[in-house]
Design an enzyme around this catalytic site. Structure first.
Site, PDB file in Angstrom:
ATOM      1  N   SER A  84       0.867  -1.320  -0.200  1.00 16.49           N
ATOM      2  CA  SER A  84      -0.269   0.272  -0.100  1.00 16.49           C
ATOM      3  C   SER A  84       0.405   1.404   0.675  1.00 16.49           C
ATOM      4  O   SER A  84       1.693   1.709  -0.853  1.00 16.49           O
ATOM      5  CB  SER A  84      -1.014   0.131   1.344  1.00 16.49           C
ATOM      6  OG  SER A  84      -1.971   0.916   1.147  1.00 16.49           O
TER       7      SER A  84
ATOM      8  N   HIS B 105      -7.146  -5.353  -1.123  1.00 18.19           N
ATOM      9  CA  HIS B 105      -5.890  -4.926  -1.382  1.00 18.19           C
ATOM     10  C   HIS B 105      -5.681  -4.753   0.028  1.00 18.19           C
ATOM     11  O   HIS B 105      -6.064  -5.992   1.171  1.00 18.19           O
ATOM     12  CB  HIS B 105      -6.326  -3.309  -0.302  1.00 18.19           C
ATOM     13  CG  HIS B 105      -5.535  -2.469  -0.180  1.00 18.19           C
ATOM     14  ND1 HIS B 105      -4.551  -1.777  -1.834  1.00 18.19           N
ATOM     15  CD2 HIS B 105      -4.961  -1.766   0.701  1.00 18.19           C
ATOM     16  CE1 HIS B 105      -3.984  -0.984  -0.962  1.00 18.19           C
ATOM     17  NE2 HIS B 105      -3.961  -1.315   0.581  1.00 18.19           N
TER      18      HIS B 105
ATOM     19  N   GLU C 214      -9.727  -4.844  -5.728  1.00 21.73           N
ATOM     20  CA  GLU C 214      -8.820  -3.360  -5.365  1.00 21.73           C
ATOM     21  C   GLU C 214      -9.642  -2.300  -6.593  1.00 21.73           C
ATOM     22  O   GLU C 214      -9.732  -2.097  -7.715  1.00 21.73           O
ATOM     23  CB  GLU C 214      -7.785  -3.427  -5.288  1.00 21.73           C
ATOM     24  CG  GLU C 214      -7.046  -4.424  -4.290  1.00 21.73           C
ATOM     25  CD  GLU C 214      -5.712  -4.471  -4.042  1.00 21.73           C
ATOM     26  OE1 GLU C 214      -5.034  -2.957  -3.854  1.00 21.73           O
ATOM     27  OE2 GLU C 214      -4.606  -4.934  -4.504  1.00 21.73           O
TER      28      GLU C 214
END
Length: 293
Positions: A139, A264, A234
């Site tokens: 991320s 995610h 995602e």
């Protein structure tokens, strides 16, 4: 069809979306609960630094993964991510270093990327050759796995061997089409939320097109190979695609794997979900090759 074990990641994000997730240390614990405890790994504190060495018992000592945790720049720590990166270190057969960087809103860009560069410089000062280092992160940390390289190069440091970003967050304008096409499939993220996180991280003067924020606005020429993983459900799917396309245009050796029906950072279910274990195994194989193991 997604495994029942991988549904724990979807439930995690749904709880977060409902607001049923505490802040601080409890949030880190809830994140870490997704990951199975890997066997035969030692966790060693680093004197004088907010960091942990993750040392698989069969690790090659002079090969290192520099790990950049996710959390939208507002959460996450070496403790929330230690098990995830330990699984990856085992798969690669190398040591891993995971560290805490300062979090927003108390600390805004470029503090985080500068602290990552400082940690990389410290690692090099320990005698680790740059060609024996791979950056990895999820991320926000996935984006930093690239922006830290650009910032390090600007500071005159040598580049690492390569990077392993997964579910990388790079598009702080949330412009990707998958913010619309995956809106109903993503259990947590959506355009307004991501833009809100971006404002907190960037502060009033920051630009989402700063190359040390979104590396696609920088010069990726000369970077080592990049292997990107992302979940098919995602909204950040297009972030991964944009990064891969920018790397290809710059002549960088890049691989992108999209995992159908995954959320995610689904790799957080390593040690429990077969999709996460498959992803970690692929990263391990790639990392071993890049590091010459």
């Amino acid at each position: 069809m997604a495994s029942k074990e991988s549904e724990a990641v979807r439930r995690h994000w749904r709880r977060a979306a409902s607001g049923d997730r505490a802040d601080g240390e409890l949030a880190n614990d809830q994140w870490a609960e997704l990951t199975g405890e890997p066997a035969d790994v030692d966790y060693l504190a680093v004197p004088g630094r907010p960091a942990l060495w993750l040392v698989p018992h069969d690790a090659t000592a002079d090969r290192v993964l520099l790990c950049l945790h996710g959390g939208g720049y507002i959460s996450g720590s070496r403790y929330s991510h230690r098990k995830l990166f330990a699984h990856l270190a085992k798969a690669v057969g190398a040591r891993a270093l995971v560290f805490d960087y300062s979090l927003a809103p108390e600390h805004i860009h470029p503090v985080q990327v500068d602290e990552a560069v400082d940690t990389y410089r410290w690692l090099l000062d320990q005698g680790i050759a740059p060609e024996h280092v791979v950056f990895t992160g999820d991320s926000a940390g996935g984006g930093m796995a690239i922006t830290t390289q650009l910032r390090a190069r600007a500071a005159g440091l040598p580049l690492p061997a390569g990077a392993l970003p997964f579910s990388p967050w790079i598009d702080f304008e949330a412009s990707g089409a998958t913010y619309d096409s995956n809106r109903e499939r993503d259990a947590f993220f959506h355009r307004d939320l991501v833009r809100g996180l971006a404002r907190v991280f960037l502060g009033p003067e920051g630009s989402p097109r700063d190359p040390f924020v979104n590396p696609t606005y920088g010069d990726l020429t000369g970077l080592g190979p990049i292997y990107i993983q992302v979940g098919g459900d995602e909204v950040l799917l297009d972030d991964a695609r944009q990064l891969a396309e920018a790397a290809e245009r710059a002549g960088v050796d890049v691989r992108l794997d999209v995992f159908p029906e995954m959320q995610h950072t689904f790799q957080m279910a390593a040690g429990r979900a077969p999709e996460a274990d498959d992803a970690i195994a692929r990263m391990g194989q790639w990392g071993r090759k890049v590091l010459g193991l």
